[in-house]
Design an enzyme around this catalytic site. Sequence first.
Site, PDB file in Angstrom:
ATOM      1  N   HIS A 524     -81.162 -43.980  53.178  1.00 52.55           N
ATOM      2  CA  HIS A 524     -82.067 -43.450  54.195  1.00 52.55           C
ATOM      3  C   HIS A 524     -83.400 -44.192  54.191  1.00 52.55           C
ATOM      4  O   HIS A 524     -84.455 -43.594  54.378  1.00 52.55           O
ATOM      5  CB  HIS A 524     -82.301 -41.951  53.961  1.00 52.55           C
ATOM      6  CG  HIS A 524     -81.071 -41.115  54.119  1.00 52.55           C
ATOM      7  ND1 HIS A 524     -80.954 -39.846  53.592  1.00 52.55           N
ATOM      8  CD2 HIS A 524     -79.908 -41.356  54.756  1.00 52.55           C
ATOM      9  CE1 HIS A 524     -79.765 -39.347  53.899  1.00 52.55           C
ATOM     10  NE2 HIS A 524     -79.111 -40.251  54.606  1.00 52.55           N
ATOM     11  N   HIS A 568     -80.610 -36.272  57.105  1.00 49.77           N
ATOM     12  CA  HIS A 568     -79.787 -37.476  57.166  1.00 49.77           C
ATOM     13  C   HIS A 568     -80.325 -38.290  58.334  1.00 49.77           C
ATOM     14  O   HIS A 568     -80.312 -37.830  59.474  1.00 49.77           O
ATOM     15  CB  HIS A 568     -78.319 -37.122  57.366  1.00 49.77           C
ATOM     16  CG  HIS A 568     -77.716 -36.423  56.190  1.00 49.77           C
ATOM     17  ND1 HIS A 568     -76.401 -36.061  56.143  1.00 49.77           N
ATOM     18  CD2 HIS A 568     -78.263 -36.024  55.015  1.00 49.77           C
ATOM     19  CE1 HIS A 568     -76.146 -35.453  54.982  1.00 49.77           C
ATOM     20  NE2 HIS A 568     -77.266 -35.420  54.293  1.00 49.77           N
TER      21      HIS A 568
END
Length: 595
Positions: A524, A568
């Site tokens: 991420h 996410h």
Amino acid sequence: MLSSTKTETQTPDESKKTVFDYIICGGGTAGCVIAARLAAETSATVLLIEAGRDASESPDALVPGKFVHQLFGGDSDGIWAMPSVPQKQLNDRQIVFLRGKQLGGTSAVNYMALARGPAADYDEWAHRTGDEAWKWSNILPLMKELEDFKPQPPPGFGQYADPDPANHGVGGPLKIGFGDVMTPGVERFFQACHETGIGFCPDNNSGNPVGVGLAQFNNGGGIRSYAANRFLNTEKQQQLPNLQIITRTLVNKIIFSDDTTPRAVGVEIIDQSSGRACRMYCRQEVIMCQGTFGSPQTLMLSGIGPREHLESFGIDCVVDKPQVGANMLDHSILTLEYLVDDDNMAHNQIFENPELLAEADAMYAKDKTGPHNVFGTSGTVAFPKLEGLFESSEFQDLDKVTQAYMLEPTRPNAEIWLGSGPVAFQGESQSVYMHHELLLQNNLSRGTVRLKSADAKDLPEIDPHFFEHPYDQRIAIETVKQAMKIGQADAYKSYVREVVHGPSRDDDETVREFIRHHLGQGYHSMGTCRMGSRDDTEAVVDQDFRVIGVQDLRVADLSVCPVLTCNHTQINAYLIGEMAGRRLVQSFHASGSRL
């Protein structure tokens, strides 16, 4: 099946310029969204350049259960594998960053759980950039427009999810739901979380993800729903004659005018098959969508970045901008793994046994059922608040503003996932394993992306500075301790036979050493071209994604994120694509062009 038109690259010929209105560099998640919107809603000619392969070359991307094979199975043609510099706090280990190298980008290869994160993160985004459009109340309608949400969990699991329809949309491009068949072990995980003080979360995409709940996935009828097949499939491409897509083509650098304020007028590209270079020009703008690592690299190769760093490679500095490639933020990952008593087949066993894989492939090919429509489409996740974290000296050492940020009630400190099969442990194929994956959030260590050379074919130098901030160390230690408690709960007493990967004890130093040996990247990464207001000296791009100090150049991908969101980050990429795409459409119409 998808297809893209590949142009023939030729030696530059200034008398025969290839000119488009817009050039989009990078066909990942945000790039696909922007290209689709620009081409559909304007008469502009659009060129989309992707360094990786076309989606038609990656049919396995559509098969949910094969995401593990795609990411870790040696698919070098479809994955960027970018090693970091040795990490001082991780026993000098190199961490390999994996990203999708194909149309659709990482949305083609990621674990498909859609997690929006807390509303507070978007409000913070708005605060830091001075752009109210990023507030949760304004961004939620955009999220709803993106999704086609199926609210029904699989039969027998209704008590584990209760999403409010007001938080979700129908009819959008992304198919979102809980899966058709639930992965094994959900009930046991829920019970273990409750035993250790984690409450129930009826909908972790409501703006308050804290608690344990069923995860929601980019899946429709057992098919991955991602940027390429939902925004630029063959049918959509045929409806967009003003859009041209070229794949396996590297962006060498951005071309600028000689004006007092430099203006982006095109890009130099390299066909990776032939090695030929040519130039493509634009009437309107160049939009960088190459991601957290690719966008700052191309900016620096083009002369936008820290002057001293650029000149050390013989690159003329067009705009001295030290923050290009700085401020990198990321989550980080650990797993605790267990040998268990279970008659259910684990995810890894499918790929270790050719007969099982053939059987799974046949079931999926017939009617999209079987293991490939269980793993990757369903599961459960806990987003805990860790009280021990806030009692620590590391927390007390933070400034009051950062403390208040961490204490926000809906902002979790970590994710804990139930997973099937071993990850770090080299298991035996006849045995069944499970794991708990820990995604560590709110990290404060800031990394950098820098050039290794002036050659665009060389990967950049990545230094995430993992585990360096004392608070990051405390987050990791407290998350591991929480996960150990879950694994020791009564719910697992008759199920877990042995801990095969985890700390031997729960004291700080034992846990810290385990982390130093095993901490990995969180997939991420963000922030290397950070967004801010025009008077923000730390910002690389403004609220409209425009590179500050340059005309007709924007960056629109995860590199612009000003907050390490507790989610996410695929949802960030979709939102950035939507936001940038809409503003580009408005800009095109405002310039006097017609539909």
